[in-house]
Design a protein around this motif. Structure first.
Motif, mmCIF file in Angstrom:
data_model
loop_
_atom_site.group_PDB
_atom_site.id
_atom_site.type_symbol
_atom_site.label_atom_id
_atom_site.label_comp_id
_atom_site.label_asym_id
_atom_site.label_seq_id
_atom_site.Cartn_x
_atom_site.Cartn_y
_atom_site.Cartn_z
ATOM 1 N N LEU A 160 -37.435 4.523 -20.900
ATOM 2 C CA LEU A 160 -36.536 3.424 -21.264
ATOM 3 C C LEU A 160 -35.184 3.957 -21.697
ATOM 4 C CD1 LEU A 160 -39.025 1.298 -23.412
ATOM 5 C CD2 LEU A 160 -38.502 1.054 -20.975
ATOM 6 N N PRO A 211 -31.511 2.916 -23.899
ATOM 7 C CA PRO A 211 -31.147 2.059 -25.032
ATOM 8 C C PRO A 211 -30.546 0.725 -24.574
ATOM 9 C CG PRO A 211 -30.358 4.308 -25.348
ATOM 10 C CD PRO A 211 -30.811 4.224 -23.939
ATOM 11 N N PHE A 215 -34.871 -0.727 -28.174
ATOM 12 C CA PHE A 215 -35.496 -0.426 -26.888
ATOM 13 C C PHE A 215 -36.521 -1.529 -26.603
ATOM 14 C CE2 PHE A 215 -34.067 3.794 -28.112
ATOM 15 C CZ PHE A 215 -33.656 4.358 -26.911
#
Length: 372
Positions: free
Chosen positions: A141, A143, A174
């Motif tokens: 992931l 930000p 996140f």
């Protein structure tokens, strides 16, 4: 004044001695456990070197000169700093209501709490958290928004755990389509941060992507001391043995005490109150009975003499065993049976008389412990 005799069954003495030895051995194990005893630490614990442990993370922070401590008591929380509570499994030592209220007050006063993992919110019992969800096996992931937790962090790798928080006080840093991964909020003068997955700070995951920098920012962004909560993982410092046992250990100890009580009752001679010693009639002492038997014998009253010797044996049996029926002396029982048969006969010969008297006297000596 007559003195009371205190006697203990041999089995009872052995059981008590074994129990004392077990308690002493357990105390020694507790005393030595801090330095020499290794246990299987749960996921998220800094004492665990397994893949899901956080031992590498603690060492990494210390290499960065971050002041790191393990929190192994919860009576008095530290002044300021950051407490990290990481758990992907139920706590070995579930938090009490008093500990939860103490932690909330600590945060409101300016403390900083970092929850890591889906079950870390047990330490607040949901009062500051949300619900849990599962996503893909793992995800990378980026930000969502710029913040102090993503400075120099381009991408992190997390496990499948997610959180679902609806309160607008939470800010998501996140997230993906399965839920939030990192959220934070203020609480009084303090702050609460919740990372849904233990993976970024775990021994196996800290080296992935930018996880090392990311979890370092989570833990040490304020520059204060970082405290890893090991108390609720079962690593308790201080307190007594009962405190260190935990819920499972206390249950086992209670069962052991009950089993010991049952064993003592089962091995005891009787469950009723002790049998009082019979009060000896001054006119029926051993010396009196002996002289009376001698008079009967001289007078040729053999049946009466045998009966007198029987009385002397019965008194000895009652004094030792409580009653003639409770006698555990086969020789005494047989001697009484033979003497009764001889006494009730029409004519008692000299040989029969002497044999019966000798058997009764010998049985009495054995009961009184004078046979040696």
């Amino acid at each position: 004044m007559s003195s009371k005799r205190v006697s203990a069954d041999k089995t009872t003495i052995v059981v008590i001695a074994v129990a004392v030895l077990l308690v002493a051995a357990y105390w020694a194990a507790i005393a030595l456990s801090q330095d020499f005893y290794a246990v299987q630490a749960p996921p998220g614990s800094t004492f665990s070197s397994e893949d899901e442990g956080a031992q590498v993370f603690r060492t990494y922070l210390r290499e960065l000169d971050v002041d790191v401590e393990t929190l192994q008591h919860f009576d008095d929380l530290p002044d300021g700093g950051t407490i990290i509570a990481a758990a992907s499994e139920p706590y070995e030592k579930p938090p009490t209501n008093a500990e939860i209220h103490r932690l909330r007050d600590w945060i409101e006063a300016g403390g900083r709490l970092v929850l890591v993992g889906p079950l870390a919110e047990e330490i607040t019992r949901g009062s500051l958290g949300g619900s849990n969800a599962n996503g893909a096996d793992s995800a990378r992931l980026e930000p969502l928004i710029p913040s102090v937790y993503v400075q120099g962090v381009e991408r992190i790798k997390v496990g499948p755990d997610r959180v679902l928080v609806a309160d607008t006080a939470w800010v998501a840093h996140f997230r993906d389509t399965d839920g939030q991964v990192l959220v934070s909020r203020t609480f009084g003068n303090g702050e609460v941060v919740w990372l849904s997955s233990v993976y970024p700070l775990s021994n196996i995951g800290i080296g992935e992507e930018d996880n090392a920098r990311f979890v370092t920012l989570l833990a040490a962004i304020d520059g204060g001391t970082v405290y890893f909560d090991e108390y609720h993982h079962g690593f308790v410092r201080g307190g007594g043995i009962w405190e260190r046992l935990g819920s499972n250990g206390r249950a086992a100890a209670l069962l052991g005490i009950i089993a010991l009580a049952v064993l003592l009752m089962a091995s005891s001679r009787r469950l009723a109150s002790p049998i009082p010693e019979p009060v000896a009639d001054t006119a029926r002492t051993g010396a009196y009975i002996g002289s009376l038997a001698a008079l009967y014998q001289k007078a040729g009253a053999r049946a009466e003499a045998i009966e007198t010797h029987e009385d002397a044996l019965r008194v000895a049996l009652v004094r030792r065993y409580g009653s003639v029926e409770a006698s555990r002396s086969p020789g005494a029982t047989e001697a009484l049976a033979r003497s009764k048969a001889a006494r009730t006969a029409q004519d008692i010969s000299e040989d029969t008389f002497m044999t019966v008297v000798r058997d009764l006297a010998r049985a009495r000596q054995e009961v009184e412990g004078r046979d040696g």
